[in-house]
Design a protein around this motif. Structure first.
Motif, PDB file in Angstrom:
ATOM      1  N   GLU A  79       5.228   4.388 -20.512  1.00 35.33           N
ATOM      2  CA  GLU A  79       5.549   5.813 -20.351  1.00 35.33           C
ATOM      3  C   GLU A  79       4.338   6.592 -19.860  1.00 35.33           C
ATOM      4  N   TYR A  80       3.157   6.276 -20.386  1.00 36.21           N
ATOM      5  CA  TYR A  80       1.947   6.992 -19.969  1.00 36.21           C
ATOM      6  C   TYR A  80       1.678   6.813 -18.475  1.00 36.21           C
ATOM      7  N   TYR A  81       1.651   5.573 -18.008  1.00 37.17           N
ATOM      8  CA  TYR A  81       1.321   5.333 -16.606  1.00 37.17           C
ATOM      9  C   TYR A  81       2.431   5.835 -15.676  1.00 37.17           C
ATOM     10  N   ARG A  82       3.678   5.797 -16.146  1.00 38.36           N
ATOM     11  CA  ARG A  82       4.757   6.373 -15.343  1.00 38.36           C
ATOM     12  C   ARG A  82       4.572   7.869 -15.166  1.00 38.36           C
ATOM     13  N   ARG A  83       4.192   8.546 -16.249  1.00 38.08           N
ATOM     14  CA  ARG A  83       3.982   9.990 -16.176  1.00 38.08           C
ATOM     15  C   ARG A  83       2.790  10.332 -15.286  1.00 38.08           C
ATOM     16  N   VAL A  84       1.736   9.541 -15.350  1.00 38.14           N
ATOM     17  CA  VAL A  84       0.584   9.776 -14.468  1.00 38.14           C
ATOM     18  C   VAL A  84       1.019   9.663 -13.015  1.00 38.14           C
ATOM     19  N   ALA A  85       1.780   8.616 -12.695  1.00 37.08           N
ATOM     20  CA  ALA A  85       2.223   8.406 -11.311  1.00 37.08           C
ATOM     21  C   ALA A  85       3.182   9.495 -10.857  1.00 37.08           C
ATOM     22  N   SER A  86       4.148   9.854 -11.709  1.00 38.28           N
ATOM     23  CA  SER A  86       5.169  10.823 -11.299  1.00 38.28           C
ATOM     24  C   SER A  86       4.627  12.254 -11.268  1.00 38.28           C
ATOM     25  N   SER A  87       3.845  12.637 -12.262  1.00 40.54           N
ATOM     26  CA  SER A  87       3.341  14.016 -12.306  1.00 40.54           C
ATOM     27  C   SER A  87       2.344  14.298 -11.194  1.00 40.54           C
ATOM     28  N   ASN A  88       1.669  13.257 -10.731  1.00 41.51           N
ATOM     29  CA  ASN A  88       0.740  13.421  -9.616  1.00 41.51           C
ATOM     30  C   ASN A  88       1.388  13.105  -8.268  1.00 41.51           C
ATOM     31  N   GLN A  89       2.676  12.799  -8.298  1.00 47.84           N
ATOM     32  CA  GLN A  89       3.457  12.531  -7.090  1.00 47.84           C
ATOM     33  C   GLN A  89       2.746  11.521  -6.188  1.00 47.84           C
ATOM     34  N   LEU A  90       2.371  10.390  -6.789  1.00 45.92           N
ATOM     35  CA  LEU A  90       1.667   9.357  -6.041  1.00 45.92           C
ATOM     36  C   LEU A  90       2.631   8.616  -5.126  1.00 45.92           C
ATOM     37  N   ASP A  91       2.133   8.255  -3.955  1.00 45.37           N
ATOM     38  CA  ASP A  91       2.950   7.596  -2.937  1.00 45.37           C
ATOM     39  C   ASP A  91       2.954   6.091  -3.193  1.00 45.37           C
ATOM     40  N   ILE A  92       4.035   5.598  -3.815  1.00 47.00           N
ATOM     41  CA  ILE A  92       4.124   4.197  -4.239  1.00 47.00           C
ATOM     42  C   ILE A  92       5.445   3.602  -3.789  1.00 47.00           C
ATOM     43  N   ASN A  93       5.362   2.460  -3.114  1.00 44.07           N
ATOM     44  CA  ASN A  93       6.557   1.693  -2.762  1.00 44.07           C
ATOM     45  C   ASN A  93       6.695   0.521  -3.725  1.00 44.07           C
ATOM     46  N   LEU A  94       7.767   0.537  -4.519  1.00 42.02           N
ATOM     47  CA  LEU A  94       8.017  -0.532  -5.475  1.00 42.02           C
ATOM     48  C   LEU A  94       8.918  -1.599  -4.862  1.00 42.02           C
ATOM     49  N   TYR A  95       8.871  -2.799  -5.439  1.00 40.41           N
ATOM     50  CA  TYR A  95       9.670  -3.941  -4.995  1.00 40.41           C
ATOM     51  C   TYR A  95       9.443  -4.250  -3.511  1.00 40.41           C
ATOM     52  N   GLU A  96       8.188  -4.107  -3.105  1.00 40.92           N
ATOM     53  CA  GLU A  96       7.768  -4.460  -1.746  1.00 40.92           C
ATOM     54  C   GLU A  96       6.543  -5.360  -1.869  1.00 40.92           C
ATOM     55  N   GLU A  97       6.627  -6.571  -1.340  1.00 39.90           N
ATOM     56  CA  GLU A  97       5.577  -7.563  -1.520  1.00 39.90           C
ATOM     57  C   GLU A  97       4.749  -7.735  -0.257  1.00 39.90           C
ATOM     58  N   ALA A  98       3.420  -7.674  -0.415  1.00 38.87           N
ATOM     59  CA  ALA A  98       2.508  -7.930   0.700  1.00 38.87           C
ATOM     60  C   ALA A  98       2.425  -9.431   0.939  1.00 38.87           C
ATOM     61  N   ASN A  99       2.797  -9.850   2.124  1.00 39.32           N
ATOM     62  CA  ASN A  99       2.789 -11.269   2.457  1.00 39.32           C
ATOM     63  C   ASN A  99       1.522 -11.707   3.184  1.00 39.32           C
ATOM     64  N   SER A 100       0.904 -10.797   3.927  1.00 39.57           N
ATOM     65  CA  SER A 100      -0.314 -11.157   4.654  1.00 39.57           C
ATOM     66  C   SER A 100      -1.161  -9.926   4.931  1.00 39.57           C
ATOM     67  N   ILE A 101      -2.465 -10.161   4.978  1.00 45.22           N
ATOM     68  CA  ILE A 101      -3.444  -9.117   5.314  1.00 45.22           C
ATOM     69  C   ILE A 101      -4.353  -9.712   6.381  1.00 45.22           C
ATOM     70  N   VAL A 102      -4.279  -9.177   7.587  1.00 41.90           N
ATOM     71  CA  VAL A 102      -5.042  -9.724   8.700  1.00 41.90           C
ATOM     72  C   VAL A 102      -5.877  -8.613   9.328  1.00 41.90           C
ATOM     73  N   LYS A 103      -7.183  -8.843   9.433  1.00 45.33           N
ATOM     74  CA  LYS A 103      -8.035  -7.852  10.075  1.00 45.33           C
ATOM     75  C   LYS A 103      -8.060  -8.097  11.574  1.00 45.33           C
ATOM     76  N   ASP A 104      -7.836  -7.032  12.328  1.00 37.16           N
ATOM     77  CA  ASP A 104      -7.834  -7.088  13.788  1.00 37.16           C
ATOM     78  C   ASP A 104      -8.760  -5.999  14.302  1.00 37.16           C
ATOM     79  N   GLY A 105      -9.996  -6.387  14.627  1.00 36.95           N
ATOM     80  CA  GLY A 105     -10.990  -5.391  15.019  1.00 36.95           C
ATOM     81  C   GLY A 105     -11.406  -4.552  13.827  1.00 36.95           C
ATOM     82  N   ASN A 106     -11.167  -3.247  13.917  1.00 39.24           N
ATOM     83  CA  ASN A 106     -11.564  -2.341  12.837  1.00 39.24           C
ATOM     84  C   ASN A 106     -10.399  -1.934  11.940  1.00 39.24           C
TER      85      ASN A 106
END
Length: 322
Positions: A79-106
Protein backbone atom coordinates in the motif's frame (compact mmCIF):
# COMPACT_ATOMS: atom_id res chain seq x y z
CA UNK A 1 6.51 2.80 -33.47
CA UNK A 2 9.64 3.92 -31.64
CA UNK A 3 9.02 5.83 -28.42
CA UNK A 4 11.83 8.20 -27.38
CA UNK A 5 12.74 8.94 -23.75
CA UNK A 6 15.59 10.53 -21.83
CA UNK A 7 15.61 7.66 -19.32
CA UNK A 8 14.13 4.17 -19.34
CA UNK A 9 13.95 2.54 -15.89
CA UNK A 10 13.52 -1.23 -15.90
CA UNK A 11 11.89 -2.49 -12.72
CA UNK A 12 9.11 -0.93 -10.62
CA UNK A 13 10.21 -2.08 -7.20
CA UNK A 14 10.90 0.41 -4.40
CA UNK A 15 14.23 1.49 -5.94
CA UNK A 16 12.77 1.78 -9.44
CA UNK A 17 10.01 3.94 -7.97
CA UNK A 18 12.62 6.08 -6.21
CA UNK A 19 14.47 6.54 -9.52
CA UNK A 20 11.24 7.50 -11.28
CA UNK A 21 10.34 10.06 -8.62
CA UNK A 22 13.82 11.60 -8.86
CA UNK A 23 13.55 11.76 -12.68
CA UNK A 24 10.19 13.50 -12.47
CA UNK A 25 11.46 16.05 -9.96
CA UNK A 26 14.35 16.95 -12.29
CA UNK A 27 12.07 17.15 -15.37
CA UNK A 28 13.66 14.20 -17.15
CA UNK A 29 11.49 12.48 -19.74
CA UNK A 30 11.38 8.97 -18.26
CA UNK A 31 9.39 5.75 -18.29
CA UNK A 32 9.39 2.76 -15.95
CA UNK A 33 8.93 -0.70 -17.47
CA UNK A 34 7.91 -3.54 -15.16
CA UNK A 35 7.35 -7.16 -16.20
CA UNK A 36 4.81 -7.83 -13.43
CA UNK A 37 2.75 -5.91 -10.93
CA UNK A 38 3.91 -2.80 -9.12
CA UNK A 39 6.58 -3.85 -6.56
CA UNK A 40 6.31 -7.33 -8.02
CA UNK A 41 8.87 -8.89 -5.67
CA UNK A 42 7.04 -7.67 -2.57
CA UNK A 43 3.75 -8.86 -4.05
CA UNK A 44 5.25 -12.36 -4.32
CA UNK A 45 6.37 -12.40 -0.68
CA UNK A 46 4.40 -14.63 1.74
CA UNK A 47 1.10 -13.05 2.77
CA UNK A 48 2.11 -12.72 6.43
CA UNK A 49 5.72 -11.65 5.84
CA UNK A 50 7.17 -9.05 8.24
CA UNK A 51 10.12 -6.93 7.16
CA UNK A 52 13.38 -6.99 9.08
CA UNK A 53 13.66 -3.20 8.65
CA UNK A 54 11.55 -0.61 10.43
CA UNK A 55 9.17 1.46 8.30
CA UNK A 56 11.28 4.64 8.26
CA UNK A 57 14.16 2.72 6.70
CA UNK A 58 11.89 1.64 3.84
CA UNK A 59 10.69 5.17 3.06
CA UNK A 60 11.29 6.84 -0.29
CA UNK A 61 12.53 10.41 -0.29
CA UNK A 62 11.28 11.11 3.23
CA UNK A 63 7.63 10.30 2.45
CA UNK A 64 6.34 8.90 5.76
CA UNK A 65 5.63 5.17 5.91
CA UNK A 66 3.11 4.69 8.71
CA UNK A 67 2.87 1.16 10.10
CA UNK A 68 0.71 -0.29 12.86
CA UNK A 69 3.70 -2.26 14.15
CA UNK A 70 7.40 -1.59 14.84
CA UNK A 71 8.21 -3.50 11.66
CA UNK A 72 5.80 -3.30 8.71
CA UNK A 73 4.29 -6.26 6.91
CA UNK A 74 3.87 -7.12 3.24
CA UNK A 75 0.42 -5.56 2.85
CA UNK A 76 1.50 -2.29 4.44
CA UNK A 77 4.49 -2.10 2.11
CA UNK A 78 2.37 -2.79 -0.98
CA UNK A 79 0.00 0.00 0.00
CA UNK A 80 2.82 2.42 0.83
CA UNK A 81 4.68 2.03 -2.47
CA UNK A 82 1.42 2.10 -4.43
CA UNK A 83 0.50 5.40 -2.81
CA UNK A 84 3.95 6.85 -3.53
CA UNK A 85 3.63 5.87 -7.20
CA UNK A 86 0.02 7.01 -7.62
CA UNK A 87 0.18 10.26 -5.62
CA UNK A 88 3.25 11.34 -7.55
CA UNK A 89 1.65 10.25 -10.84
CA UNK A 90 4.73 8.30 -11.88
CA UNK A 91 4.87 7.08 -15.47
CA UNK A 92 4.95 3.27 -15.13
CA UNK A 93 4.06 0.56 -17.62
CA UNK A 94 3.14 -2.67 -15.83
CA UNK A 95 3.13 -6.18 -17.32
CA UNK A 96 5.65 -5.13 -19.96
CA UNK A 97 8.91 -7.09 -20.10
CA UNK A 98 12.22 -5.77 -21.42
CA UNK A 99 13.64 -8.41 -23.72
CA UNK A 100 16.79 -6.64 -24.93
CA UNK A 101 18.89 -3.54 -24.35
CA UNK A 102 21.20 -2.64 -27.22
CA UNK A 103 23.39 0.46 -27.38
CA UNK A 104 23.60 2.05 -30.82
CA UNK A 105 25.97 5.00 -30.83
CA UNK A 106 24.84 7.37 -28.10
CA UNK A 107 21.39 5.88 -27.56
CA UNK A 108 19.89 2.64 -26.32
CA UNK A 109 17.29 0.58 -28.13
CA UNK A 110 15.04 -1.24 -25.69
CA UNK A 111 12.71 -3.88 -27.04
CA UNK A 112 9.88 -5.18 -24.89
CA UNK A 113 7.06 -7.62 -25.48
CA UNK A 114 4.87 -4.63 -26.38
CA UNK A 115 6.93 -1.72 -27.75
CA UNK A 116 10.30 -0.48 -29.00
CA UNK A 117 11.94 2.42 -27.19
CA UNK A 118 14.91 4.69 -27.77
CA UNK A 119 16.51 6.18 -24.70
CA UNK A 120 19.58 8.28 -23.91
CA UNK A 121 20.08 6.48 -20.58
CA UNK A 122 18.90 3.25 -18.99
CA UNK A 123 18.57 2.34 -15.31
CA UNK A 124 18.33 -1.34 -14.40
CA UNK A 125 16.53 -1.85 -11.08
CA UNK A 126 15.33 -5.39 -11.71
CA UNK A 127 15.94 -7.01 -8.32
CA UNK A 128 16.46 -10.75 -8.03
CA UNK A 129 13.21 -12.45 -7.02
CA UNK A 130 12.05 -13.69 -10.42
CA UNK A 131 14.47 -16.57 -11.01
CA UNK A 132 14.64 -19.34 -8.34
CA UNK A 133 17.87 -21.21 -7.70
CA UNK A 134 17.13 -24.78 -8.75
CA UNK A 135 17.84 -27.94 -6.78
CA UNK A 136 18.81 -29.65 -10.05
CA UNK A 137 17.42 -33.02 -8.96
CA UNK A 138 15.08 -35.49 -10.68
CA UNK A 139 11.45 -34.70 -9.96
CA UNK A 140 11.93 -30.97 -9.40
CA UNK A 141 9.46 -30.29 -12.22
CA UNK A 142 6.64 -32.18 -10.50
CA UNK A 143 3.50 -30.10 -9.70
CA UNK A 144 4.04 -30.75 -5.97
CA UNK A 145 7.27 -28.69 -6.00
CA UNK A 146 7.27 -24.91 -5.59
CA UNK A 147 10.07 -22.35 -5.23
CA UNK A 148 7.67 -19.80 -3.75
CA UNK A 149 5.59 -19.83 -0.60
CA UNK A 150 2.45 -17.73 -0.18
CA UNK A 151 0.47 -19.06 2.80
CA UNK A 152 0.13 -22.11 5.01
CA UNK A 153 -3.50 -23.14 4.49
CA UNK A 154 -2.99 -25.35 1.39
CA UNK A 155 -0.43 -27.43 3.34
CA UNK A 156 -2.67 -28.20 6.31
CA UNK A 157 -2.70 -31.96 7.12
CA UNK A 158 -0.03 -32.57 4.46
CA UNK A 159 3.52 -33.93 4.63
CA UNK A 160 5.67 -30.99 3.59
CA UNK A 161 9.43 -30.84 3.03
CA UNK A 162 10.88 -27.34 3.31
CA UNK A 163 14.33 -26.98 1.76
CA UNK A 164 16.59 -24.24 3.11
CA UNK A 165 17.41 -22.41 6.33
CA UNK A 166 16.73 -18.78 5.37
CA UNK A 167 13.99 -16.44 6.59
CA UNK A 168 11.55 -17.68 3.94
CA UNK A 169 12.20 -21.31 4.82
CA UNK A 170 11.84 -20.75 8.55
CA UNK A 171 8.67 -18.65 8.16
CA UNK A 172 7.12 -21.32 5.95
CA UNK A 173 8.04 -24.16 8.29
CA UNK A 174 6.60 -22.42 11.35
CA UNK A 175 3.39 -21.26 9.66
CA UNK A 176 2.68 -24.66 8.09
CA UNK A 177 3.36 -26.44 11.39
CA UNK A 178 0.90 -24.12 13.14
CA UNK A 179 -1.74 -24.79 10.46
CA UNK A 180 -1.52 -28.54 11.04
CA UNK A 181 1.06 -29.55 8.46
CA UNK A 182 3.68 -32.22 9.12
CA UNK A 183 6.93 -30.35 8.38
CA UNK A 184 10.41 -31.70 7.68
CA UNK A 185 13.23 -29.27 6.97
CA UNK A 186 16.18 -30.30 4.77
CA UNK A 187 19.18 -28.03 5.32
CA UNK A 188 22.52 -28.20 3.55
CA UNK A 189 24.39 -26.50 6.40
CA UNK A 190 24.72 -27.48 10.03
CA UNK A 191 22.42 -24.82 11.55
CA UNK A 192 19.56 -22.42 10.96
CA UNK A 193 20.72 -19.46 8.85
CA UNK A 194 22.60 -16.60 10.51
CA UNK A 195 20.37 -13.99 8.84
CA UNK A 196 17.10 -15.40 10.19
CA UNK A 197 15.15 -12.65 11.99
CA UNK A 198 16.23 -12.48 15.61
CA UNK A 199 12.68 -12.65 16.96
CA UNK A 200 11.90 -15.75 14.86
CA UNK A 201 15.08 -17.77 15.37
CA UNK A 202 14.36 -18.90 18.97
CA UNK A 203 10.93 -20.09 17.84
CA UNK A 204 12.24 -22.40 15.10
CA UNK A 205 15.04 -23.70 17.32
CA UNK A 206 12.56 -24.54 20.06
CA UNK A 207 10.14 -26.24 17.66
CA UNK A 208 12.98 -28.37 16.33
CA UNK A 209 14.24 -29.17 19.84
CA UNK A 210 10.82 -30.35 21.02
CA UNK A 211 10.31 -32.45 17.88
CA UNK A 212 7.40 -30.47 16.47
CA UNK A 213 9.36 -29.82 13.27
CA UNK A 214 11.75 -32.47 11.97
CA UNK A 215 15.07 -31.38 10.50
CA UNK A 216 17.99 -32.98 8.67
CA UNK A 217 21.14 -30.85 8.77
CA UNK A 218 24.07 -31.37 6.39
CA UNK A 219 21.58 -33.00 4.06
CA UNK A 220 20.37 -32.61 0.48
CA UNK A 221 17.47 -33.91 -1.57
CA UNK A 222 18.60 -36.51 -4.11
CA UNK A 223 15.27 -37.19 -5.81
CA UNK A 224 11.64 -36.09 -5.62
CA UNK A 225 8.95 -38.68 -6.29
CA UNK A 226 5.15 -38.44 -6.43
CA UNK A 227 4.65 -39.56 -2.82
CA UNK A 228 8.14 -39.31 -1.31
CA UNK A 229 11.51 -37.59 -1.36
CA UNK A 230 14.91 -39.25 -1.11
CA UNK A 231 17.34 -37.34 1.10
CA UNK A 232 21.05 -37.83 1.57
CA UNK A 233 21.88 -37.32 5.26
CA UNK A 234 25.00 -37.90 7.40
CA UNK A 235 23.25 -41.04 8.69
CA UNK A 236 22.61 -42.35 5.19
CA UNK A 237 19.93 -42.17 2.53
CA UNK A 238 16.35 -41.65 3.77
CA UNK A 239 13.00 -41.98 2.01
CA UNK A 240 10.50 -39.52 3.50
CA UNK A 241 6.76 -39.70 2.86
CA UNK A 242 5.81 -36.47 1.14
CA UNK A 243 2.94 -34.53 -0.44
CA UNK A 244 4.64 -31.18 -1.17
CA UNK A 245 8.15 -29.75 -1.47
CA UNK A 246 8.89 -26.07 -0.89
CA UNK A 247 12.35 -25.54 -2.35
CA UNK A 248 13.05 -22.12 -0.81
CA UNK A 249 16.70 -22.14 -1.80
CA UNK A 250 17.00 -18.53 -2.86
CA UNK A 251 16.73 -16.49 -6.03
CA UNK A 252 19.02 -14.84 -8.54
CA UNK A 253 19.01 -11.77 -10.78
CA UNK A 254 18.48 -11.91 -14.52
CA UNK A 255 22.18 -12.13 -15.35
CA UNK A 256 21.50 -12.85 -19.01
CA UNK A 257 19.75 -9.50 -19.57
CA UNK A 258 22.79 -7.69 -18.16
CA UNK A 259 25.26 -9.85 -20.07
CA UNK A 260 23.44 -9.31 -23.35
CA UNK A 261 23.55 -5.55 -22.71
CA UNK A 262 27.35 -5.77 -22.47
CA UNK A 263 27.83 -5.44 -18.70
CA UNK A 264 30.90 -7.25 -17.38
CA UNK A 265 31.05 -9.18 -14.10
CA UNK A 266 33.50 -10.33 -11.46
CA UNK A 267 35.19 -13.61 -12.27
CA UNK A 268 34.73 -15.19 -8.82
CA UNK A 269 31.39 -16.82 -9.61
CA UNK A 270 29.44 -14.16 -7.72
CA UNK A 271 28.55 -12.28 -10.93
CA UNK A 272 29.00 -8.88 -9.29
CA UNK A 273 28.49 -6.36 -12.11
CA UNK A 274 31.04 -3.70 -12.96
CA UNK A 275 29.81 -0.25 -11.92
CA UNK A 276 31.03 3.05 -10.47
CA UNK A 277 30.17 3.39 -6.76
CA UNK A 278 29.75 7.16 -7.07
CA UNK A 279 27.48 7.31 -10.12
CA UNK A 280 26.19 3.70 -10.37
CA UNK A 281 27.17 3.73 -14.06
CA UNK A 282 28.30 0.39 -15.47
CA UNK A 283 31.12 -0.29 -17.90
CA UNK A 284 28.56 0.59 -20.61
CA UNK A 285 28.37 4.39 -20.68
CA UNK A 286 24.82 5.54 -19.98
CA UNK A 287 23.69 2.23 -18.46
CA UNK A 288 23.16 2.36 -14.69
CA UNK A 289 22.34 -0.11 -11.91
CA UNK A 290 20.21 0.48 -8.82
CA UNK A 291 19.15 -1.71 -5.91
CA UNK A 292 19.88 -5.34 -5.15
CA UNK A 293 20.96 -6.07 -8.73
CA UNK A 294 24.27 -4.40 -7.83
CA UNK A 295 25.23 -7.39 -5.68
CA UNK A 296 24.96 -10.01 -8.41
CA UNK A 297 24.56 -13.40 -6.77
CA UNK A 298 25.25 -11.82 -3.34
CA UNK A 299 21.56 -11.06 -2.99
CA UNK A 300 21.83 -10.15 0.71
CA UNK A 301 24.35 -7.36 0.12
CA UNK A 302 21.88 -4.71 -1.04
CA UNK A 303 18.29 -4.22 0.09
CA UNK A 304 15.77 -1.39 0.22
CA UNK A 305 17.15 0.55 3.17
CA UNK A 306 20.77 0.74 1.99
CA UNK A 307 20.14 1.11 -1.75
CA UNK A 308 17.62 3.97 -1.71
CA UNK A 309 20.61 6.28 -2.13
CA UNK A 310 21.31 4.78 -5.57
CA UNK A 311 18.48 6.82 -7.09
CA UNK A 312 19.93 10.11 -5.87
CA UNK A 313 23.42 9.19 -7.07
CA UNK A 314 22.18 8.34 -10.55
CA UNK A 315 19.89 11.33 -11.02
CA UNK A 316 22.50 13.73 -9.68
CA UNK A 317 24.87 12.44 -12.36
CA UNK A 318 22.21 12.52 -15.09
CA UNK A 319 21.29 16.14 -14.41
CA UNK A 320 24.91 17.02 -15.16
CA UNK A 321 25.13 15.13 -18.46
CA UNK A 322 21.62 15.50 -19.94
Amino acid sequence: MNIKKDVIIIGAGPIGIACAKACKETNLNYLVIEKGSLTNSIYNYPLNMTFFSTSEKLEIDGIPFISNNPKPNRNEALEYYRRVASSNQLDINLYEEANSIVKDGNVFNIQTNKENYTSKKVILATGFYDIPISLNVPGEDLPKVSHYYKEAHPYSMQNVVVVGASNSSVDAALEIYRKGGNVTMVIRGDAIGERVKYWVKPDIINRISEGSIAVHFKSEIEQIKDKAVIVNTPEGKLTIKNDYVLALTGYQPNIKLLEDAGITFSEDGKFIPDYNDETMETNIEGLFLAGVICGGMETHKWFIENSRVHAKKIIQHLTQVL
